[in-house]
Design a protein around this motif. Structure first.
Motif, PDB file in Angstrom:
ATOM      1  N   SER A   1      49.234  55.688  79.041  1.00  0.00           N
ATOM      2  CA  SER A   1      49.275  54.668  77.982  1.00  0.00           C
ATOM      3  C   SER A   1      50.239  53.526  78.269  1.00  0.00           C
ATOM      4  O   SER A   1      50.031  52.399  77.816  1.00  0.00           O
ATOM      5  N   ASN A   2      51.291  53.800  79.017  1.00  0.00           N
ATOM      6  CA  ASN A   2      52.291  52.764  79.341  1.00  0.00           C
ATOM      7  C   ASN A   2      52.762  52.996  80.769  1.00  0.00           C
ATOM      8  O   ASN A   2      52.901  54.136  81.206  1.00  0.00           O
ATOM      9  N   ASN A   3      52.985  51.915  81.482  1.00  0.00           N
ATOM     10  CA  ASN A   3      53.317  52.007  82.906  1.00  0.00           C
ATOM     11  C   ASN A   3      54.700  51.429  83.160  1.00  0.00           C
ATOM     12  O   ASN A   3      54.885  50.205  83.183  1.00  0.00           O
ATOM     13  N   THR A   4      55.665  52.322  83.323  1.00  0.00           N
ATOM     14  CA  THR A   4      57.070  51.922  83.403  1.00  0.00           C
ATOM     15  C   THR A   4      57.364  51.014  84.588  1.00  0.00           C
ATOM     16  O   THR A   4      58.182  50.110  84.500  1.00  0.00           O
TER      17      THR A   4
ATOM     18  N   SER B   1      53.970  45.263  78.206  1.00  0.00           N
ATOM     19  CA  SER B   1      54.485  46.466  77.567  1.00  0.00           C
ATOM     20  C   SER B   1      55.565  46.151  76.537  1.00  0.00           C
ATOM     21  O   SER B   1      56.388  45.249  76.734  1.00  0.00           O
TER      22      SER B   1
ATOM     23  N   THR C   1      53.087  47.424  82.037  1.00  0.00           N
ATOM     24  CA  THR C   1      51.841  47.199  81.309  1.00  0.00           C
ATOM     25  C   THR C   1      51.614  48.334  80.317  1.00  0.00           C
ATOM     26  O   THR C   1      52.139  49.432  80.490  1.00  0.00           O
ATOM     27  N   GLN C   2      50.779  48.051  79.308  1.00  0.00           N
ATOM     28  CA  GLN C   2      50.558  49.028  78.243  1.00  0.00           C
ATOM     29  C   GLN C   2      49.167  48.830  77.641  1.00  0.00           C
ATOM     30  O   GLN C   2      48.695  47.705  77.503  1.00  0.00           O
ATOM     31  N   TRP C   3      48.529  49.946  77.293  1.00  0.00           N
ATOM     32  CA  TRP C   3      47.254  49.869  76.570  1.00  0.00           C
ATOM     33  C   TRP C   3      47.538  49.402  75.143  1.00  0.00           C
ATOM     34  O   TRP C   3      48.245  50.069  74.401  1.00  0.00           O
ATOM     35  N   HIS C   4      46.955  48.284  74.740  1.00  0.00           N
ATOM     36  CA  HIS C   4      47.084  47.824  73.356  1.00  0.00           C
ATOM     37  C   HIS C   4      45.871  48.226  72.525  1.00  0.00           C
ATOM     38  O   HIS C   4      45.946  48.252  71.289  1.00  0.00           O
TER      39      HIS C   4
ATOM     40  N   ASP D   1      55.866  55.761  76.072  1.00  0.00           N
ATOM     41  CA  ASP D   1      55.731  54.950  74.853  1.00  0.00           C
ATOM     42  C   ASP D   1      55.389  55.753  73.604  1.00  0.00           C
ATOM     43  O   ASP D   1      55.106  55.169  72.561  1.00  0.00           O
TER      44      ASP D   1
END
Length: 361
Positions: free
Chosen positions: A150-153, A296, A157-160, A177
């Motif tokens: 869901s989130n890429n540290t 993100s 980036t992040q799925w919204h 997240d």
């Protein structure tokens, strides 16, 4: 003591009130004459802590009765293997969406255990974006599940908007997240998360698993690697990480005191906005790694014009009390991890520093 401006990616900042409460309880937990670390995990005192944490998580995330909550060990990395072991049938295929290093690692472990396929990836643009629903296509085979991160540290980036695949089970690694915003848990058959970002210290992993999924677990699977083992034993099949669960319980209490996920989400949006607005204002100097629609709320990644100025930026930041701003070695540049426990004042201090550094340069 002066607290550092902590932007570590993980283990990361914990709320100061949580640390202070843990400090008070360290030697004598509620008059027991013992630390929480010293008492039996079978004791009624510890079971009260564990069950309280489960109920608080259920309440905060509005977890439906269709799902179980368990506390595991081994971090998210063990889940990369447990998921295909439990849910990838012999004639089925596991579908993975690649959005960064951790999704790659999840796929790599699944490939050792069964058939897999990649149904979407942003690797070709160095993971600057999240694939859209229209870019994700399931194969004709019997798909056991779709796995996303869901989130890429590392890439920021992040799925919204989470994808949907009808009756196909959706599994998500939410290590970085979880609890940062409201989500509809019912859309997921399994959510898992290492605690060391938003839930507490390292050592415990939360899994939220749909009860229907448990019926698919094959016979003969190793007991400790079987999700049903931990569900049936209330996460107490073997000695759990008692201190980490206790700390998680304190973090959940703190989230409730802040006003729950509605308040936390607004705070996170405010923190992220001030950093992204600063970078957009000085776009010729600070360049976000992530595309605008994939940015993100938790990990703000950016680069400076060249290596020398990046080095100067990081050195001066460290002198000013900023910790953890170096970007991951695979991407370089800088990264500010602004998890729930990072105060807004810490983000304001970073914005002021970035503005001053830009003007000096």
């Amino acid at each position: 003591m002066k607290r550092a401006y902590n932007f570590n990616a993980g283990p990361s900042a914990l709320p100061l009130p949580v640390l202070q409460k843990a400090q008070q309880d360290m030697i004598d937990y509620k008059g027991t004459g013992m630390s929480i670390m010293e008492m039996s995990h079978r004791s009624s005192t510890f079971e009260e802590v564990l069950n309280g944490a489960k109920e608080d998580l259920r309440s905060l995330m509005n977890i439906p009765d269709t799902h179980e909550v368990v506390f595991l060990q081994g971090g998210a990395s063990l889940q990369f293997s447990m998921i295909p072991m439990n849910f990838l049938g012999t004639n089925q295929i596991g579908a993975y969406v690649l959005t960064g290093s951790w999704s790659e690692k999840a796929l790599k472990e699944a490939q050792k255990l069964g058939q897999t396929t990649v149904i979407g990836s942003s690797k070709e643009n160095n993971y600057r974006s999240i694939p859209t629903q229209n870019e994700l296509h399931l194969p004709q085979q019997d798909v056991a599940y779709v796995h996303i991160t869901s989130n890429n540290t590392i890439y920021g980036t992040q799925w919204h908007h989470f994808p949907s695949f009808g009756e196909t089970d959706l599994i998500a690694d939410m290590s970085s997240d979880i609890l940062c915003r409201n989500i509809d848990v019912s859309k997921f058959s399994l959510i898992y998360a290492g605690a060391q970002k938003n839930l507490g210290p390292s050592g415990v992993t939360v899994a939220i698993v749909k009860k229907d999924l448990l019926s698919r677990i094959p016979a003969g699977l190793s007991t400790i690697l079987n999700y049903e083992t931990h569900v049936k034993n209330n996460s107490l099949y073997h000695t759990p990480p008692t201190f980490s669960i206790y700390m998680l319980s304190l973090v959940l209490e703190w989230v409730k005191e802040q006003g729950g996920l509605d308040a936390i989400e607004k705070q996170n949006e405010k923190k992220a906005s001030m950093l992204y607005e600063c970078m957009d204002m000085y776009g010729d100097f600070y360049t976000p790694h992530a595309d605008k629609d994939s940015r993100s709320l938790m990990n703000v990644t950016f680069t400076l014009p060249d290596k020398d100025r990046t080095t100067s930026f990081l050195q001066l930041a460290e002198e000013k009390g900023f910790v953890g701003l170096s970007g991951h070695r695979s991407v370089g540049g800088c990264r500010a991890s602004i998890y729930n426990a990072v105060p807004i004042e810490t983000c304001e201090a970073l914005v002021s520093f970035m503005e001053a550094f830009y003007k000096e340069q």
